[in-house]
Design an enzyme around this catalytic site. Structure first.
Site, mmCIF file in Angstrom:
data_model
loop_
_atom_site.group_PDB
_atom_site.id
_atom_site.type_symbol
_atom_site.label_atom_id
_atom_site.label_comp_id
_atom_site.label_asym_id
_atom_site.label_seq_id
_atom_site.Cartn_x
_atom_site.Cartn_y
_atom_site.Cartn_z
ATOM 1 N N SER A 115 72.226 -9.395 17.951
ATOM 2 C CA SER A 115 72.377 -10.143 16.715
ATOM 3 C C SER A 115 72.349 -9.216 15.513
ATOM 4 O O SER A 115 72.782 -8.068 15.583
ATOM 5 C CB SER A 115 71.313 -11.224 16.604
ATOM 6 O OG SER A 115 71.686 -12.141 15.595
ATOM 7 N N HIS A 120 61.509 -3.240 14.184
ATOM 8 C CA HIS A 120 60.299 -2.566 13.733
ATOM 9 C C HIS A 120 60.177 -2.637 12.207
ATOM 10 O O HIS A 120 61.165 -2.864 11.500
ATOM 11 C CB HIS A 120 60.296 -1.115 14.208
ATOM 12 C CG HIS A 120 60.207 -0.987 15.703
ATOM 13 N ND1 HIS A 120 59.046 -0.591 16.353
ATOM 14 C CD2 HIS A 120 61.119 -1.226 16.673
ATOM 15 C CE1 HIS A 120 59.258 -0.573 17.652
ATOM 16 N NE2 HIS A 120 60.520 -0.960 17.878
ATOM 17 N N ASP A 157 68.119 -0.134 15.903
ATOM 18 C CA ASP A 157 69.318 0.614 16.261
ATOM 19 C C ASP A 157 70.513 -0.297 15.986
ATOM 20 O O ASP A 157 70.475 -1.495 16.305
ATOM 21 C CB ASP A 157 69.325 0.963 17.749
ATOM 22 C CG ASP A 157 68.434 2.145 18.086
ATOM 23 O OD1 ASP A 157 67.749 2.658 17.180
ATOM 24 O OD2 ASP A 157 68.425 2.548 19.263
#
Length: 264
Positions: A229, A126, A69
Protein backbone atom coordinates in the site's frame (compact mmCIF):
# COMPACT_ATOMS: atom_id res chain seq x y z
CA UNK A 1 -6.91 -12.77 0.27
CA UNK A 2 -6.87 -12.30 4.08
CA UNK A 3 -7.76 -16.00 4.52
CA UNK A 4 -5.45 -17.31 1.80
CA UNK A 5 -2.32 -15.52 2.99
CA UNK A 6 -2.70 -16.98 6.49
CA UNK A 7 -3.07 -20.66 5.54
CA UNK A 8 -0.36 -23.05 6.76
CA UNK A 9 0.28 -25.22 3.71
CA UNK A 10 3.85 -26.23 4.54
CA UNK A 11 5.59 -27.27 1.29
CA UNK A 12 3.06 -25.38 -0.87
CA UNK A 13 3.59 -22.20 1.15
CA UNK A 14 7.37 -22.48 0.72
CA UNK A 15 6.94 -23.02 -3.04
CA UNK A 16 4.66 -19.96 -3.35
CA UNK A 17 7.13 -17.81 -1.39
CA UNK A 18 10.07 -18.93 -3.55
CA UNK A 19 8.08 -18.17 -6.69
CA UNK A 20 7.13 -14.74 -5.34
CA UNK A 21 10.75 -13.99 -4.41
CA UNK A 22 11.85 -14.86 -7.94
CA UNK A 23 9.10 -12.91 -9.74
CA UNK A 24 9.43 -9.74 -7.65
CA UNK A 25 13.19 -10.01 -7.02
CA UNK A 26 12.85 -9.85 -3.23
CA UNK A 27 16.18 -9.58 -1.40
CA UNK A 28 15.89 -12.13 1.39
CA UNK A 29 19.51 -11.63 2.46
CA UNK A 30 18.24 -8.58 4.40
CA UNK A 31 15.61 -10.59 6.25
CA UNK A 32 16.04 -11.78 9.83
CA UNK A 33 14.95 -15.18 8.47
CA UNK A 34 16.36 -15.65 4.92
CA UNK A 35 15.00 -19.21 4.46
CA UNK A 36 11.67 -19.18 2.53
CA UNK A 37 10.78 -22.56 3.99
CA UNK A 38 10.86 -21.23 7.56
CA UNK A 39 7.73 -19.08 7.19
CA UNK A 40 4.51 -20.80 8.31
CA UNK A 41 2.29 -18.67 6.02
CA UNK A 42 2.63 -16.24 3.14
CA UNK A 43 1.60 -13.37 5.41
CA UNK A 44 4.39 -14.24 7.84
CA UNK A 45 6.83 -13.91 4.93
CA UNK A 46 5.21 -10.72 3.64
CA UNK A 47 5.47 -9.00 7.04
CA UNK A 48 8.94 -10.42 7.71
CA UNK A 49 11.40 -8.63 9.96
CA UNK A 50 14.71 -7.38 8.64
CA UNK A 51 18.10 -7.94 10.23
CA UNK A 52 18.83 -5.44 12.99
CA UNK A 53 21.66 -3.92 10.95
CA UNK A 54 19.79 -3.80 7.62
CA UNK A 55 18.36 -0.28 7.96
CA UNK A 56 20.63 2.03 9.99
CA UNK A 57 19.18 5.33 11.20
CA UNK A 58 20.61 8.75 10.28
CA UNK A 59 23.42 10.04 12.48
CA UNK A 60 21.98 13.56 12.80
CA UNK A 61 19.56 13.84 15.77
CA UNK A 62 17.20 16.19 13.87
CA UNK A 63 17.04 14.05 10.73
CA UNK A 64 13.69 12.67 9.57
CA UNK A 65 14.02 8.96 8.82
CA UNK A 66 12.07 7.39 5.99
CA UNK A 67 9.33 5.22 7.58
CA UNK A 68 9.25 2.57 4.84
CA UNK A 69 10.98 0.92 1.94
CA UNK A 70 9.36 2.12 -1.26
CA UNK A 71 9.29 4.83 -3.88
CA UNK A 72 8.34 8.50 -3.66
CA UNK A 73 4.98 9.09 -5.31
CA UNK A 74 4.86 12.83 -4.52
CA UNK A 75 6.39 15.15 -1.92
CA UNK A 76 6.28 18.87 -1.24
CA UNK A 77 4.26 21.59 0.47
CA UNK A 78 0.53 21.63 1.09
CA UNK A 79 -0.86 24.65 -0.78
CA UNK A 80 -4.36 26.03 -0.14
CA UNK A 81 -5.41 22.79 1.57
CA UNK A 82 -4.42 20.63 -1.42
CA UNK A 83 -1.88 17.83 -1.87
CA UNK A 84 -0.50 16.61 -5.19
CA UNK A 85 -1.76 13.14 -6.08
CA UNK A 86 -0.21 12.92 -9.55
CA UNK A 87 0.75 15.29 -12.35
CA UNK A 88 -2.23 17.60 -12.87
CA UNK A 89 -4.24 16.06 -10.01
CA UNK A 90 -4.72 17.32 -6.46
CA UNK A 91 -6.85 16.20 -3.53
CA UNK A 92 -8.08 17.77 -0.32
CA UNK A 93 -6.14 17.75 2.95
CA UNK A 94 -9.42 17.88 4.86
CA UNK A 95 -10.76 14.93 2.87
CA UNK A 96 -7.60 12.93 3.54
CA UNK A 97 -8.03 13.60 7.27
CA UNK A 98 -11.58 12.28 7.37
CA UNK A 99 -13.31 15.63 6.89
CA UNK A 100 -11.99 17.18 10.12
CA UNK A 101 -11.37 20.92 9.47
CA UNK A 102 -9.62 21.58 12.79
CA UNK A 103 -7.20 18.72 12.21
CA UNK A 104 -6.57 19.88 8.65
CA UNK A 105 -5.83 23.40 9.94
CA UNK A 106 -2.89 22.09 11.96
CA UNK A 107 -1.17 20.96 8.73
CA UNK A 108 -2.06 23.88 6.44
CA UNK A 109 0.97 25.00 4.42
CA UNK A 110 2.95 22.14 5.92
CA UNK A 111 4.87 19.27 4.34
CA UNK A 112 3.60 16.03 2.84
CA UNK A 113 5.30 12.97 1.39
CA UNK A 114 3.49 10.07 -0.27
CA UNK A 115 5.48 6.82 -0.29
CA UNK A 116 4.38 3.81 -2.34
CA UNK A 117 5.26 0.27 -1.23
CA UNK A 118 5.54 -2.21 -4.10
CA UNK A 119 5.06 -5.99 -3.72
CA UNK A 120 8.84 -6.53 -3.37
CA UNK A 121 9.27 -4.07 -0.49
CA UNK A 122 9.59 -4.55 3.26
CA UNK A 123 6.10 -3.88 4.65
CA UNK A 124 6.60 -2.71 8.20
CA UNK A 125 6.28 1.00 9.01
CA UNK A 126 8.67 2.79 11.37
CA UNK A 127 8.71 6.15 13.14
CA UNK A 128 10.26 9.06 11.17
CA UNK A 129 10.99 10.98 14.41
CA UNK A 130 10.25 10.37 18.10
CA UNK A 131 6.69 11.04 19.21
CA UNK A 132 3.86 10.19 21.58
CA UNK A 133 0.62 8.81 20.16
CA UNK A 134 -2.28 11.22 20.50
CA UNK A 135 -5.00 9.64 18.38
CA UNK A 136 -5.78 6.91 15.87
CA UNK A 137 -8.52 7.62 13.34
CA UNK A 138 -9.84 4.78 11.18
CA UNK A 139 -11.57 6.15 8.07
CA UNK A 140 -13.64 3.67 6.03
CA UNK A 141 -13.42 3.74 2.26
CA UNK A 142 -12.62 1.95 -0.95
CA UNK A 143 -9.65 -0.31 -1.68
CA UNK A 144 -8.47 1.01 -5.04
CA UNK A 145 -5.05 -0.17 -6.16
CA UNK A 146 -2.34 2.40 -5.34
CA UNK A 147 0.03 1.57 -8.19
CA UNK A 148 1.18 4.60 -10.23
CA UNK A 149 -1.27 3.97 -13.10
CA UNK A 150 -4.31 3.90 -10.80
CA UNK A 151 -3.10 6.87 -8.76
CA UNK A 152 -2.85 8.88 -11.97
CA UNK A 153 -6.31 7.83 -13.13
CA UNK A 154 -8.60 7.80 -10.05
CA UNK A 155 -9.47 11.29 -8.73
CA UNK A 156 -9.07 11.83 -4.95
CA UNK A 157 -7.86 8.26 -4.51
CA UNK A 158 -6.04 8.79 -1.19
CA UNK A 159 -9.07 10.60 0.27
CA UNK A 160 -11.37 7.77 -0.87
CA UNK A 161 -9.45 4.63 0.17
CA UNK A 162 -9.68 3.13 3.64
CA UNK A 163 -6.95 4.54 5.90
CA UNK A 164 -5.63 4.67 9.44
CA UNK A 165 -4.49 8.15 10.53
CA UNK A 166 -1.93 7.93 13.33
CA UNK A 167 -1.41 11.30 15.03
CA UNK A 168 1.64 11.96 17.19
CA UNK A 169 2.82 14.84 19.35
CA UNK A 170 6.49 15.54 18.59
CA UNK A 171 9.14 18.19 19.16
CA UNK A 172 8.18 19.53 15.72
CA UNK A 173 4.49 19.78 16.62
CA UNK A 174 1.83 17.35 15.38
CA UNK A 175 2.85 14.63 12.93
CA UNK A 176 0.52 12.37 10.97
CA UNK A 177 1.52 8.97 9.62
CA UNK A 178 -1.34 7.81 7.41
CA UNK A 179 -1.56 4.14 6.42
CA UNK A 180 -3.62 3.91 3.23
CA UNK A 181 -5.32 0.62 2.44
CA UNK A 182 -5.45 -0.79 -1.10
CA UNK A 183 -6.48 -3.79 -3.15
CA UNK A 184 -5.44 -7.03 -1.42
CA UNK A 185 -4.64 -5.17 1.83
CA UNK A 186 -6.69 -7.48 4.01
CA UNK A 187 -5.40 -5.95 7.22
CA UNK A 188 -3.68 -2.87 8.65
CA UNK A 189 -2.03 -3.22 12.05
CA UNK A 190 -0.43 -0.92 14.61
CA UNK A 191 1.84 -1.92 17.48
CA UNK A 192 -0.46 -0.30 20.05
CA UNK A 193 -3.85 -1.59 18.84
CA UNK A 194 -3.01 -4.71 16.87
CA UNK A 195 -5.21 -5.40 13.86
CA UNK A 196 -7.41 -2.44 12.89
CA UNK A 197 -9.00 -4.00 9.80
CA UNK A 198 -10.80 -6.26 9.17
CA UNK A 199 -13.60 -5.97 10.05
CA UNK A 200 -14.44 -3.13 7.67
CA UNK A 201 -16.23 -0.20 9.31
CA UNK A 202 -19.06 1.96 8.01
CA UNK A 203 -18.25 5.05 10.09
CA UNK A 204 -15.13 6.95 11.12
CA UNK A 205 -13.77 5.59 14.39
CA UNK A 206 -11.62 7.82 16.63
CA UNK A 207 -9.49 6.32 19.40
CA UNK A 208 -7.99 8.94 21.73
CA UNK A 209 -4.81 7.71 23.36
CA UNK A 210 -5.01 10.13 26.31
CA UNK A 211 -2.05 10.42 28.67
CA UNK A 212 -1.17 6.77 28.15
CA UNK A 213 -0.42 7.02 24.43
CA UNK A 214 2.46 4.92 23.14
CA UNK A 215 5.79 6.75 23.22
CA UNK A 216 7.94 5.69 20.27
CA UNK A 217 11.51 6.61 19.34
CA UNK A 218 12.73 7.35 15.83
CA UNK A 219 13.05 4.04 14.01
CA UNK A 220 10.64 2.11 16.23
CA UNK A 221 8.08 -0.03 14.42
CA UNK A 222 4.61 1.53 14.48
CA UNK A 223 2.62 -0.75 12.20
CA UNK A 224 2.49 -2.94 9.14
CA UNK A 225 0.55 -3.67 5.97
CA UNK A 226 -0.61 -7.17 5.18
CA UNK A 227 -0.07 -6.79 1.41
CA UNK A 228 1.21 -3.57 -0.18
CA UNK A 229 0.00 0.00 0.00
CA UNK A 230 1.01 3.63 0.66
CA UNK A 231 2.10 5.78 3.61
CA UNK A 232 1.52 9.55 3.69
CA UNK A 233 3.52 11.73 6.10
CA UNK A 234 2.31 15.16 7.23
CA UNK A 235 4.27 17.82 9.14
CA UNK A 236 3.04 21.31 10.12
CA UNK A 237 4.25 24.53 8.49
CA UNK A 238 7.72 25.83 9.41
CA UNK A 239 8.62 22.61 11.23
CA UNK A 240 10.84 20.78 8.75
CA UNK A 241 12.10 20.55 5.19
CA UNK A 242 12.58 17.65 2.78
CA UNK A 243 15.91 16.66 1.29
CA UNK A 244 16.35 17.73 -2.36
CA UNK A 245 16.51 14.09 -3.51
CA UNK A 246 12.93 13.42 -2.37
CA UNK A 247 11.49 13.61 -5.86
CA UNK A 248 8.71 11.57 -7.55
CA UNK A 249 9.99 8.19 -8.66
CA UNK A 250 12.96 8.11 -6.27
CA UNK A 251 13.54 4.81 -4.45
CA UNK A 252 13.85 5.16 -0.67
CA UNK A 253 14.74 2.82 2.18
CA UNK A 254 13.46 2.66 5.73
CA UNK A 255 15.77 4.66 7.99
CA UNK A 256 17.22 6.78 5.18
CA UNK A 257 17.32 10.53 5.86
CA UNK A 258 14.53 12.19 3.85
CA UNK A 259 14.35 15.52 5.68
CA UNK A 260 15.38 17.52 8.70
CA UNK A 261 13.55 19.34 11.48
CA UNK A 262 13.77 23.14 11.51
CA UNK A 263 14.34 25.12 14.68
CA UNK A 264 13.43 28.75 15.31
Amino acid sequence: MFWLTRRHWLALTAWIIRLYVRIFRVDLTEAAEPNPGAYPSFNAFFTRRLRADARPLPSLPDAIACPVDGRVSQAGRIHHGKLIQAKGQHYSLEGLLGGDPSLAASFQNGLFATLYLSPRDYHRIHMPIAGRLRQTILVPGRLFSVNPTTVAGVPDLFARNERAICLFDTNAGPMAVILVGAIFVGSIETVWSGRLTPPRTQAIHVDDAGDGGASLSRGDELGRFNMGSTVILLFPAHSAHWEPHLQPGTAVHCGQQIGQLDHD
